[in-house]
Every structure is written in C-alpha cells, then in structure tokens.
Design an enzyme around this catalytic site. Structure first.
Site, mmCIF file in Angstrom:
data_model
loop_
_atom_site.group_PDB
_atom_site.id
_atom_site.type_symbol
_atom_site.label_atom_id
_atom_site.label_comp_id
_atom_site.label_asym_id
_atom_site.label_seq_id
_atom_site.Cartn_x
_atom_site.Cartn_y
_atom_site.Cartn_z
ATOM 1 N N ASN A 113 4.083 60.411 -1.191
ATOM 2 C CA ASN A 113 3.124 59.680 -1.541
ATOM 3 C C ASN A 113 2.297 60.283 -2.722
ATOM 4 O OD1 ASN A 113 1.642 62.033 -0.352
ATOM 5 N ND2 ASN A 113 0.194 60.804 0.811
ATOM 6 N N HIS A 116 -1.683 64.777 -3.519
ATOM 7 C CA HIS A 116 -2.588 65.120 -2.592
ATOM 8 C C HIS A 116 -3.985 65.610 -3.459
ATOM 9 C CE1 HIS A 116 -4.498 67.905 0.436
ATOM 10 N NE2 HIS A 116 -4.771 68.564 -0.544
ATOM 11 N N GLU A 127 -8.783 75.298 -1.230
ATOM 12 C CA GLU A 127 -7.503 74.666 -1.606
ATOM 13 C C GLU A 127 -7.597 75.333 -3.304
ATOM 14 O OE1 GLU A 127 -7.344 70.588 -1.071
ATOM 15 O OE2 GLU A 127 -6.729 71.132 1.051
HETATM 16 P P1 CMP Z 1 -1.660 64.855 2.050
HETATM 17 O O1 CMP Z 1 -2.952 64.245 1.516
HETATM 18 O O2 CMP Z 1 -0.966 65.889 1.126
HETATM 19 O O3 CMP Z 1 -1.891 65.608 3.176
HETATM 20 C C1 CMP Z 1 -0.803 65.807 4.277
HETATM 21 C C2 CMP Z 1 0.367 64.992 4.075
HETATM 22 O O4 CMP Z 1 0.986 64.584 5.284
HETATM 23 C C3 CMP Z 1 -0.252 63.530 3.619
HETATM 24 O O5 CMP Z 1 -0.703 63.430 2.456
HETATM 25 C C4 CMP Z 1 1.095 62.945 3.777
HETATM 26 O O6 CMP Z 1 2.169 62.814 2.796
HETATM 27 C C5 CMP Z 1 1.798 63.263 5.040
HETATM 28 N N1 CMP Z 1 1.962 62.684 6.299
HETATM 29 C C6 CMP Z 1 2.930 62.285 6.860
HETATM 30 N N2 CMP Z 1 2.723 61.721 8.057
HETATM 31 C C7 CMP Z 1 1.147 61.601 8.240
HETATM 32 C C8 CMP Z 1 0.606 60.945 9.005
HETATM 33 N N3 CMP Z 1 0.944 60.269 9.919
HETATM 34 N N4 CMP Z 1 -0.870 61.146 8.649
HETATM 35 C C9 CMP Z 1 -1.366 62.033 7.491
HETATM 36 N N5 CMP Z 1 -0.463 62.380 6.854
HETATM 37 C C10 CMP Z 1 1.045 62.220 6.882
#
Ligand code: CMP
Length: 139
Positions: A113, A116, A127
């Site tokens: 995605n 972050h 962080e």
């Molecule tokens: P990020 O904001 O980097 O925080 C944790 C990451 O886990 C999130 O973005 C997603 O890329 C990944 N992820 C995968 N599955 C899930 C989920 N079901 N809920 C939240 N984060 C997820």
C-alpha cells in the site's frame, strides 16, 4: 499545532521508481520533508518497528514485504502533520481509499500500500526516534 510524523515509502513504491511522484503529492499538500533517507530493513528491524502488529495473521507477510527492497524513511512536518498525512495517504486498504490520495493513486493492495504514516503523537515520537537522531532532522 506544528507536528512531525514518520513516513515510509514502501518497497512496492521504491521498486517501481515512484518515490518522486509520492514526494510530489506530499509536498503539494503542504507537508515539509525535514529528513529523508533510503535504507533496507532487516527482518529483526521490521519486526521491532511493527511490534504492535506482532501475532496478527498478516504479520509474517508484512515483514517479508517490508524487507523485500529498500524503503525511504522520512520525517514530515506541518500543521497537524499526523492527521494531515493520514488524509494524504488515504485508507490502509486502497480499495476503499478516496480519490486523490497516495494509496488510491499508487497502492497495489492492502499489503503493498505504498506508504506508512504514524497514527498518533506517541507513535510518531517512537517511529521518528527509531530511524532518526535529532541531528538528522532539519529544523
Ligand atoms: P501500515 O500503515 O504500514 O501498517 C501496517 C501494515 O500492515 C499496513 O500498512 C498494511 O500494509 C499491512 N496490512 C496487511 N493486512 C492488514 C490488515 N488486515 N489490517 C491492517 N494492516 C494490514
């Protein structure tokens, strides 16, 4: 209130060479990049950074993806930067992210995605300190 937040441009973005496009969207929204570096996380570092997700079903995959290629870590500064950056990023799942957000524009899936961002002042503090010393952050 002027805040700082920690941003990561993730492996799916660095491997597609869209760091500049993501940075352009960040800057267009008025967030200032006050620190930035390109690094490659080890599995131990990724596990520590994402410790709050340890034990969740997606955790092993998250660690694998975050260590699969370099990442750009950055400190963003601006008015309500934590909340503002979360708006600029869009929803975690790009399928439900709003038009014009980084994730709607670039993300491939919930796992890949693109970015972050810290979710609270406490997370931002932890962080930012995880990746940067005060000396590395432009005032
Ligand atoms: P990020 O904001 O980097 O925080 C944790 C990451 O886990 C999130 O973005 C997603 O890329 C990944 N992820 C995968 N599955 C899930 C989920 N079901 N809920 C939240 N984060 C997820």
């Amino acid at each position: 209130m002027i805040e700082r937040t920690l941003s990561i441009i993730k492996p799916d973005a660095t491997s597609r060479a869209i760091t500049g496009k993501v940075n352009a969207m960040i800057e267009e929204k008025g967030l200032k990049i006050v620190a930035q570096k390109l690094i490659r996380l080890t599995a131990v570092q990724a596990e520590e950074f994402y410790q709050e997700h340890m034990g969740k079903p997606f955790f092993p995959n998250l660690v694998e993806i975050m260590t699969s290629a370099p990442i750009v870590v950055q400190v963003l500064q601006g008015e309500n930067a934590i909340t503002e950056y979360r708006k600029v990023m869009g929803a975690t799942n790009p399928a439900v992210a709003e038009e014009g957000t980084i994730r709607k524009t670039f993300a491939l899936s919930i796992d890949k995605n693109t970015v972050h961002g810290s979710d609270s002042p406490e997370s931002a503090k932890r962080e930012i300190a995880f990746f940067f010393s005060e000396l590395e952050i432009y005032e």
